[in-house]
Design a protein around this motif. Structure first.
Motif, mmCIF file in Angstrom:
data_model
loop_
_atom_site.group_PDB
_atom_site.id
_atom_site.type_symbol
_atom_site.label_atom_id
_atom_site.label_comp_id
_atom_site.label_asym_id
_atom_site.label_seq_id
_atom_site.Cartn_x
_atom_site.Cartn_y
_atom_site.Cartn_z
ATOM 1 N N VAL A 140 0.871 -1.178 0.000
ATOM 2 C CA VAL A 140 0.000 0.000 0.000
ATOM 3 C C VAL A 140 0.905 1.224 0.000
ATOM 4 C CG1 VAL A 140 -1.752 1.304 1.263
ATOM 5 C CG2 VAL A 140 -1.803 -1.196 1.308
ATOM 6 N N TRP A 141 0.646 2.112 -0.927
ATOM 7 C CA TRP A 141 1.416 3.358 -1.011
ATOM 8 C C TRP A 141 0.455 4.527 -1.004
ATOM 9 C CZ3 TRP A 141 2.334 -1.018 -3.777
ATOM 10 C CH2 TRP A 141 3.580 -1.612 -3.604
ATOM 11 N N ILE A 142 0.918 5.629 -0.475
ATOM 12 C CA ILE A 142 0.153 6.870 -0.485
ATOM 13 C C ILE A 142 0.665 7.708 -1.657
ATOM 14 C CG2 ILE A 142 -0.516 8.913 0.848
ATOM 15 C CD1 ILE A 142 -1.258 6.174 2.109
ATOM 16 N N ALA A 143 -0.260 8.285 -2.413
ATOM 17 C CA ALA A 143 0.115 9.083 -3.577
ATOM 18 C C ALA A 143 -0.617 10.424 -3.514
ATOM 19 C CB ALA A 143 -0.249 8.335 -4.859
ATOM 20 N N GLY A 144 -0.336 11.262 -4.444
ATOM 21 C CA GLY A 144 -1.066 12.518 -4.576
ATOM 22 C C GLY A 144 -0.664 13.578 -3.577
ATOM 23 N N ARG A 169 -8.169 21.341 1.889
ATOM 24 C CA ARG A 169 -9.413 20.894 2.528
ATOM 25 C C ARG A 169 -10.221 19.966 1.611
ATOM 26 N NH1 ARG A 169 -11.663 22.155 7.018
ATOM 27 N NH2 ARG A 169 -13.889 22.114 7.364
ATOM 28 N N SER A 170 -10.196 20.186 0.329
ATOM 29 C CA SER A 170 -10.973 19.373 -0.617
ATOM 30 C C SER A 170 -10.215 18.134 -1.105
ATOM 31 C CB SER A 170 -11.379 20.221 -1.814
ATOM 32 O OG SER A 170 -10.222 20.686 -2.495
ATOM 33 N N SER A 171 -9.004 17.920 -0.633
ATOM 34 C CA SER A 171 -8.196 16.786 -1.078
ATOM 35 C C SER A 171 -8.703 15.478 -0.490
ATOM 36 C CB SER A 171 -6.737 16.975 -0.659
ATOM 37 O OG SER A 171 -6.172 18.111 -1.265
ATOM 38 N N ASP A 172 -8.440 14.410 -1.222
ATOM 39 C CA ASP A 172 -8.715 13.077 -0.698
ATOM 40 C C ASP A 172 -7.379 12.364 -0.485
ATOM 41 O OD1 ASP A 172 -7.909 12.632 -3.284
ATOM 42 O OD2 ASP A 172 -9.650 11.465 -3.868
ATOM 43 N N VAL A 173 -7.446 11.144 0.015
ATOM 44 C CA VAL A 173 -6.239 10.348 0.210
ATOM 45 C C VAL A 173 -6.185 9.331 -0.917
ATOM 46 C CG1 VAL A 173 -4.981 8.826 1.775
ATOM 47 C CG2 VAL A 173 -6.418 10.626 2.710
ATOM 48 N N ASP A 174 -5.116 9.364 -1.693
ATOM 49 C CA ASP A 174 -4.950 8.442 -2.814
ATOM 50 C C ASP A 174 -4.061 7.280 -2.391
ATOM 51 O OD1 ASP A 174 -6.360 10.095 -4.750
ATOM 52 O OD2 ASP A 174 -4.646 11.435 -4.600
ATOM 53 N N PHE A 175 -4.590 6.071 -2.537
ATOM 54 C CA PHE A 175 -3.841 4.860 -2.223
ATOM 55 C C PHE A 175 -3.539 4.106 -3.509
ATOM 56 C CE2 PHE A 175 -6.416 5.597 1.595
ATOM 57 C CZ PHE A 175 -5.462 5.487 2.592
#
Length: 80
Positions: A49-53, A62-68
């Motif tokens: 699992v990696w975090i991206a973005g 504030r409007s960002s999401d978490v990209d996996f």
């Protein structure tokens, strides 16, 4: 594979995201949940699992999401 629920792999990540505050998490906050994220991913065959973005870059708004990004076995399809 027909017996796999294409949305089941998202369940652990959805629980994680639902518990987040209204502001986007920092990379350190996501990393604090590393063991739970990896366990949820492993339950569904993911080996990484990696975090991206923007969260990974440190410029989430504030409007960002978490990209996996996840690594899945070669016999999985896009719907698994």
């Amino acid at each position: 594979m027909a017996d796999r629920d294409p949305y089941a792999a998202l369940a652990g990540l959805e629980r994680f995201v639902a518990a987040l505050p209204a502001t986007p998490p920092t990379l350190a906050e996501v990393r604090a949940h590393r063991d739970a994220l990896l366990a949820a991913a492993a339950e569904h065959g993911a080996t990484g699992v990696w975090i991206a973005g923007s969260v990974a870059r440190g410029d989430a708004r504030r409007s960002s999401d978490v990209d996996f990004l996840v690594s899945l076995p070669p016999d999985y399809t896009l719907l698994d």
